[in-house]
Scaffold this motif. Sequence first.
Motif, PDB file in Angstrom:
ATOM      1  N   GLU A   1      11.744  -4.410  32.452  1.00  0.00           N
ATOM      2  CA  GLU A   1      11.875  -3.853  31.672  1.00  0.00           C
ATOM      3  C   GLU A   1      13.174  -3.049  32.421  1.00  0.00           C
ATOM      4  O   GLU A   1      13.872  -2.991  33.166  1.00  0.00           O
ATOM      5  N   GLY A   2      14.393  -2.387  30.640  1.00  0.00           N
ATOM      6  CA  GLY A   2      15.882  -2.208  31.334  1.00  0.00           C
ATOM      7  C   GLY A   2      17.199  -2.837  31.786  1.00  0.00           C
ATOM      8  O   GLY A   2      17.560  -2.471  32.157  1.00  0.00           O
ATOM      9  N   SER A   3      16.782  -4.427  31.646  1.00  0.00           N
ATOM     10  CA  SER A   3      17.727  -4.982  32.305  1.00  0.00           C
ATOM     11  C   SER A   3      18.745  -5.511  31.935  1.00  0.00           C
ATOM     12  O   SER A   3      19.537  -6.605  31.936  1.00  0.00           O
TER      13      SER A   3
ATOM     14  N   ARG B   1      18.328  -1.626  27.727  1.00  0.00           N
ATOM     15  CA  ARG B   1      18.450  -0.304  28.675  1.00  0.00           C
ATOM     16  C   ARG B   1      20.299   0.069  27.447  1.00  0.00           C
ATOM     17  O   ARG B   1      21.334  -0.991  27.778  1.00  0.00           O
TER      18      ARG B   1
ATOM     19  N   PRO C   1      11.252  -2.885  25.695  1.00  0.00           N
ATOM     20  CA  PRO C   1      11.566  -2.696  26.696  1.00  0.00           C
ATOM     21  C   PRO C   1      13.127  -3.820  27.174  1.00  0.00           C
ATOM     22  O   PRO C   1      12.635  -2.453  28.324  1.00  0.00           O
ATOM     23  N   ALA C   2      12.588  -4.397  26.572  1.00  0.00           N
ATOM     24  CA  ALA C   2      14.359  -5.121  28.107  1.00  0.00           C
ATOM     25  C   ALA C   2      15.575  -4.727  28.206  1.00  0.00           C
ATOM     26  O   ALA C   2      16.350  -4.458  28.939  1.00  0.00           O
TER      27      ALA C   2
END
Length: 291
Positions: A71-73, A99, A96-97
């Motif tokens: 998540e957020g990568s 950012r 989700p992933a």
Amino acid sequence: MIAPLTPDIPPVLAGLFDDAAVFPPGSLPIEEAVPAHVEHTRGAHAGLVGAFVLAARDVDRLAELTADLPEGSFALSVTVPLPGVSDALAAARRIPAVRLVGLEVAVPDSVAAEAVVPALTEAIDDRGLTVHVEVPRDDRRGTLLAELAGTPYLAKFRTGGVRADLHPDERELAAAILAAVRAGVAFKATAGLHHALRNTDPETGFEQHGFLNLLVATDAALKGAEVAELVGLLADRDGDRVAERVRALSPEVRDLFRSFGTCSVAEPAAESAGLGLLPAATIADLTEVSA
């Protein structure tokens, strides 16, 4: 956004290469570009790499392609016309992933320079985003830079494209850099910066700017140079001379010249190494990723 330093990456080059692999002339299919970007961010050369740049219309396709990432990568910068900013924000936030670190906003011909900042302020609720506004190559340029001064919003200059007329000459680009520096408006560049040095493309005959030339010209503008000096720095094709100037730069030049979009991370990195600005080990790692 300047990437965290990794060993052997000079601060003046850190995070300079925004990954615009899906855009012309590279036009890498997104199914290949996304995993390649992930590998770039995991290699020894990761400190060179900025955000992955994608058009707003394609953001939804990232959901499947990044499903296995933490998540957020996945750092993303979205190119979007001014009327579509709110929708682009919503689309990126659904994945989700992803950012979302930036927006690169195009200003339609029908939009007055004075209307841009109010429209962005109304549409953007995340003050942590880096927002670049593409400055038109028309009589709105000076007014828009003045409007951006003192705001959170930055500029974006188009330095080339798929036609000769999309490439500003040295004088036009020098004037744009000088205007941005004098207004205190940081900027990124995009399109046409396929090489480290000023060059003539052997296939198209287009005159192309070098990203290292832009770095040294920006530094000179910060030190009070006028347009004529910047023109000479942008036109310089002497690799040894330009590289020596780059070695002497303070990292503070990156406070103004933030990054440039490139359809290849490998080519500009390899050329930087060839000029002695990056270690061979970094490029060996990059070659493995790009293979």
